[in-house]
Write a protein that holds these residues in place. Sequence first.
Motif, PDB file in Angstrom:
ATOM      1  N   ASP A 223      10.649  -3.723  -4.845  1.00 56.80           N
ATOM      2  CA  ASP A 223      10.313  -4.317  -6.136  1.00 56.80           C
ATOM      3  C   ASP A 223       8.793  -4.273  -6.273  1.00 56.80           C
TER       4      ASP A 223
ATOM      5  N   GLU B 145       5.019  -3.613  -8.258  1.00 59.52           N
ATOM      6  CA  GLU B 145       4.281  -3.730  -9.513  1.00 59.52           C
ATOM      7  C   GLU B 145       3.700  -2.391  -9.934  1.00 59.52           C
TER       8      GLU B 145
ATOM      9  N   THR C  90      -5.548  -3.318 -10.762  1.00 62.43           N
ATOM     10  CA  THR C  90      -5.017  -4.416  -9.971  1.00 62.43           C
ATOM     11  C   THR C  90      -6.181  -5.303  -9.557  1.00 62.43           C
TER      12      THR C  90
ATOM     13  N   THR D 185       3.644  -4.684  -4.077  1.00 56.28           N
ATOM     14  CA  THR D 185       4.845  -5.436  -4.414  1.00 56.28           C
ATOM     15  C   THR D 185       4.520  -6.527  -5.431  1.00 56.28           C
ATOM     16  N   SER D 186       5.586  -7.141  -5.949  1.00 55.97           N
ATOM     17  CA  SER D 186       5.407  -8.178  -6.968  1.00 55.97           C
ATOM     18  C   SER D 186       4.682  -9.402  -6.434  1.00 55.97           C
ATOM     19  N   ASP D 187       4.669  -9.592  -5.106  1.00 52.83           N
ATOM     20  CA  ASP D 187       3.945 -10.736  -4.544  1.00 52.83           C
ATOM     21  C   ASP D 187       2.603 -10.343  -3.940  1.00 52.83           C
TER      22      ASP D 187
END
Length: 399
Positions: free
Chosen positions: A184, A186, A224, A256-258
């Motif tokens: 998952d 980003e 980012t 990742t999303s985290d």
Amino acid sequence: MTVTVPGPTLGVVGGGQLGRMLAEAASPLGVDIVVLDPTPDCPAAAVADQIVGDFDDPDAMAELAARADALTFEIELADPDLLDELADKEGIAVHPSPDALRTIEDKLVQKRTFGDADIPIPPFHRVDDADDLRAALDEFGSVMLKARTGGYDGRGNVPVTDPAEAEAAIEAVGGPAMAEAFVDFERELSVIGVRGEGEIRTFPVGENVHEDEILRETIVPARTTDEVREEANRVAREVLSHLPGRGVFGIELFETSDGEVLVNEVAPRPHNSGHWTIEGALCSQFEQHVRAVLGWPLGATTRRAPTVSANILGTVEESQPARLSGVEAPLSEPGVSLHWYGKDEVRPLRKMGHLTAVGEVAGHSPAANQNAERSGDDGATVEELLERARALRDGLSFD
């Protein structure tokens, strides 16, 4: 170390667009390039000498070694055992090390090597048959099935979510495989790293945009946070510390999303996601590779300005002679450069060239440019550069 010019001759296994751009970067350094490639008049042949032969042909490889002072490769189809044999028999330096090629050319070996070194990677599972794949699905839920060797640009990769698809997926990849848990993420990131003689350098972190698992654009700096960029750079340096030999390595990553950074895949050569460095950095990935392989001092990896590269892919339904129209538009655009790879035939989604759009940062030193993350004095943010590059690329067509 003493360096004089004209310099040595560098032998390159592979004569595609990467070999072509290596030769273009080597020429100003006084370094001659000779390539080995099975395709007569390969893309690199326009700017380098070519030996026509298969990558695993001992006689052709021996001829390449006889004509060169050092050897490298621009394709993972190079035979590491044959490279080792030439290094032993002919006393010729080979970089990156054939051991690095052995580690990277098999995706399962690559993942195990990084996992054993505690480098962050997605969970994975060896797959030899449909039962192994079903076990991976049971463990991970859904996976990307990857051929262990030979896959690129999405070839050899099959997404699998249903155990009933196991047999068909195994057949589609066509051989031994590895199942990797879906991440998952980003965004996809990449770092172009350079191993020199006793030193490691990295280029600024790029953001990669894929469609159908083929790279379409690279955006530098990545959109980012500073923390993620720093972590991506740290992980890339950790990867480089575990790969022997000198040269450029392309390191693909997931954010990742985290906010975690995981290694996706590594290439032991200049990489498509580093093409932006030709205009966008003080020293390109191709010049860096030549310098590193020869044991010369490395160049600066500093970014000149915000930069976006966009791949020109074959927009045809079937193979045909390559003729690109609409090039007057990018040639007329300030800050935009066109690179044509010299392939005679265009095929669906084949990489035929790329465009690079570079912003400007006026009134800053090169060191300051490294930290000028968002825009240039022409008002172009990376988002606007991306829009510009896409529009110009999409305006091209194959007759």
